[in-house]
Motif scaffolding. Structure first.
Motif, PDB file in Angstrom:
ATOM      1  N   ALA A   1       0.828  -1.217   0.000  1.00 49.36           N
ATOM      2  CA  ALA A   1       0.000   0.000   0.000  1.00 49.36           C
ATOM      3  C   ALA A   1       0.860   1.264   0.000  1.00 49.36           C
ATOM      4  N   ASP A   2       0.778   2.066   1.070  1.00 48.12           N
ATOM      5  CA  ASP A   2       1.486   3.345   1.121  1.00 48.12           C
ATOM      6  C   ASP A   2       2.890   3.237   1.702  1.00 48.12           C
ATOM      7  N   GLY A   3       3.321   2.033   2.056  1.00 51.10           N
ATOM      8  CA  GLY A   3       4.672   1.849   2.581  1.00 51.10           C
ATOM      9  C   GLY A   3       4.870   2.371   3.991  1.00 51.10           C
ATOM     10  N   ILE A   4       3.782   2.555   4.728  1.00 55.72           N
ATOM     11  CA  ILE A   4       3.888   3.111   6.084  1.00 55.72           C
ATOM     12  C   ILE A   4       4.691   2.185   6.985  1.00 55.72           C
ATOM     13  N   THR A   5       4.353   0.903   6.960  1.00 50.40           N
ATOM     14  CA  THR A   5       5.049  -0.046   7.830  1.00 50.40           C
ATOM     15  C   THR A   5       6.490  -0.230   7.397  1.00 50.40           C
ATOM     16  N   GLN A   6       6.742  -0.286   6.096  1.00 52.27           N
ATOM     17  CA  GLN A   6       8.119  -0.435   5.615  1.00 52.27           C
ATOM     18  C   GLN A   6       8.996   0.708   6.127  1.00 52.27           C
ATOM     19  N   ARG A   7       8.497   1.933   6.042  1.00 54.17           N
ATOM     20  CA  ARG A   7       9.261   3.080   6.545  1.00 54.17           C
ATOM     21  C   ARG A   7       9.370   3.056   8.059  1.00 54.17           C
TER      22      ARG A   7
ATOM     23  N   GLY B   1       6.970  -5.253   5.864  1.00 50.57           N
ATOM     24  CA  GLY B   1       5.988  -4.265   5.430  1.00 50.57           C
ATOM     25  C   GLY B   1       5.369  -4.594   4.087  1.00 50.57           C
ATOM     26  N   ARG B   2       5.450  -5.846   3.639  1.00 55.95           N
ATOM     27  CA  ARG B   2       4.988  -6.231   2.311  1.00 55.95           C
ATOM     28  C   ARG B   2       3.569  -6.792   2.290  1.00 55.95           C
ATOM     29  N   VAL B   3       2.952  -7.009   3.450  1.00 55.15           N
ATOM     30  CA  VAL B   3       1.650  -7.677   3.463  1.00 55.15           C
ATOM     31  C   VAL B   3       0.554  -6.729   3.955  1.00 55.15           C
ATOM     32  N   LEU B   4       0.489  -6.487   5.252  1.00 54.88           N
ATOM     33  CA  LEU B   4      -0.520  -5.581   5.810  1.00 54.88           C
ATOM     34  C   LEU B   4       0.154  -4.274   6.187  1.00 54.88           C
ATOM     35  N   ASP B   5      -0.263  -3.189   5.560  1.00 58.51           N
ATOM     36  CA  ASP B   5       0.320  -1.883   5.884  1.00 58.51           C
ATOM     37  C   ASP B   5      -0.327  -1.334   7.151  1.00 58.51           C
ATOM     38  N   SER B   6       0.339  -0.359   7.756  1.00 58.39           N
ATOM     39  CA  SER B   6      -0.145   0.328   8.963  1.00 58.39           C
ATOM     40  C   SER B   6      -0.134  -0.571  10.193  1.00 58.39           C
TER      41      SER B   6
END
Length: 369
Positions: A38-44, A265-270
């Protein structure tokens, strides 16, 4: 200077490898390898959590016979930097998972081989004598899971890692925008022998609820974890834990350890960063259940922070693929060397000589803002 050495010129940290890999890989492949959901929130957030935690070193401490060794499940490992399971290494290099195994052996790193490897688990085992674990993506047909388990046992894998946080694919918009599709020459070869037992789920039709889809209706549950544990004498770890209550359920099901992970961070964001929930999971399972962690690790100081919060070891995923894309086995070995060297220097500069000396007192207890 050899060609391999020349390929490493100017690469002094993992960020350098990421930049070089982004220049070498096709844009669509780079999107697949590097995209978050999604928006990459979790990845960041994974990376930001390490930036916000500060070390609090001690000085003038005598360090003699320092080392990074650890023991897990009765086996001794050289250092706590493991290779996380990631799919389809052939996307990054023609030698694929064989090259990763060779690098892992050279640097004495545990390599967790994916169910979705582009090379068979037996061929990976034959490539190099590195310590190997096998990651199992649960299949709806239990006979397939049992067959994969028996193959891993026969090939000398030392543990089973059951990934539980990705029963369906995440909504990776960057990958979708790039138009990525897996080349016809690259396949999940470990699953090909069971093609007749594995029904390929169809595309979700307009107006159809996802809850009616086979990928959802046939998802694994805690009874399946308990069943898997009973099928083997190998330690079984559950990967994809974020909630302390789930960590406790994993232990109740017989898991020998848990891996705190949000799938990079590739599956469920946030969802929270793995480093944020790590101490909660460690507290939930108690001191006798090893907790490992992945997500956002870029520096040896990151490894040190994770260990200080209770992790027994860390796993790295994307950086391995970056190293593979840049220089094959040599690149992966260099990635591991960089991280281990940074960890050791961080330990010395923090006044600790072994992993047993690392605890939460090594972290600044004041405000992280």
């Amino acid at each position: 200077m050899s060609q391999a050495e020349a390929s490493l010129q100017g690469l002094s940290c993992l960020a350098d490898y990421a930049q070089r890999a982004s220049e070498l890989l096709p844009a669509a492949t780079w999107a697949y390898v590097n995209a978050g959901a999604a928006d990459g929130i979790t990845q960041r957030r994974n990376a930001a959590a390490f930036e916000q935690r500060m070390l609090w070193p001690r000085v003038l401490r005598r360090i003699t016979e320092g080392n990074t060794e650890l023991e897990l499940f009765g086996k001794r490992y050289a250092h706590p930097i493991f290779i996380a399971p990631t799919a389809f290494h052939a996307l990054a290099h023609a030698d694929a998972e064989r090259a990763t195994a060779i690098a892992a052996a050279a640097l004495q790193a545990v390599y967790v081989v994916s169910t979705q490897a582009s090379v068979s688990l037996e061929d990976v085992a034959a490539a190099a004598p590195s310590p190997r674990w096998f990651q199992l993506y649960w299949q709806a047909d239990k006979d397939v899971n049992l067959a994969l388990l028996r193959r891993a046992e026969a090939a000398g894998y030392e543990a089973i890692v059951m990934t539980v946080d990705a029963p369906i694919q995440g909504n990776r918009n960057a990958e979708q925008r790039s138009g990525f599709s897996l080349p016809a020459s690259i396949k999940p070869v470990n699953l090909l022998p069971y093609a007749d037992k594995l029904q390929t789920p169809g595309v979700l039709e307009a107006g159809q609820s996802l809850f009616q889809h086979p990928l959802v209706t046939q998802m694994a549950n805690w009874d399946d974890v308990a069943w898997l544990v009973k099928q083997t004498t190998l330690p079984v770890l559950v990967k994809g834990i974020l909630h302390p209550a789930d960590a406790q359920l994993a232990v109740q099901a017989g898991a020998a350890g848990v891996i705190v992970s949000n799938h990079g961070g590739r599956v469920l964001d946030s969802v929270p960063a793995t480093l944020e929930v790590l101490p909660l999971v460690v507290a939930a399972v108690g001191p006798h259940v090893p907790v490992l962690v992945d997500g956002g690790i870029q520096r040896g100081t990151d490894v040190l922070k994770a260990l200080a919060l209770g992790a027994k070891a860390v796993l790295i995923g994307r950086p391995v693929l970056h190293g593979l894309a840049v220089a094959g086995a040599t690149g992966v070995a260099h990635i591991l060397h960089l991280l281990r060297t940074e960890l050791e220097s961080s330990m010395v500069l923090s006044g600790v000589g072994s992993l047993e000396d690392i605890d939460s007192s090594l972290l600044w207890q004041g405000s992280n803002t």
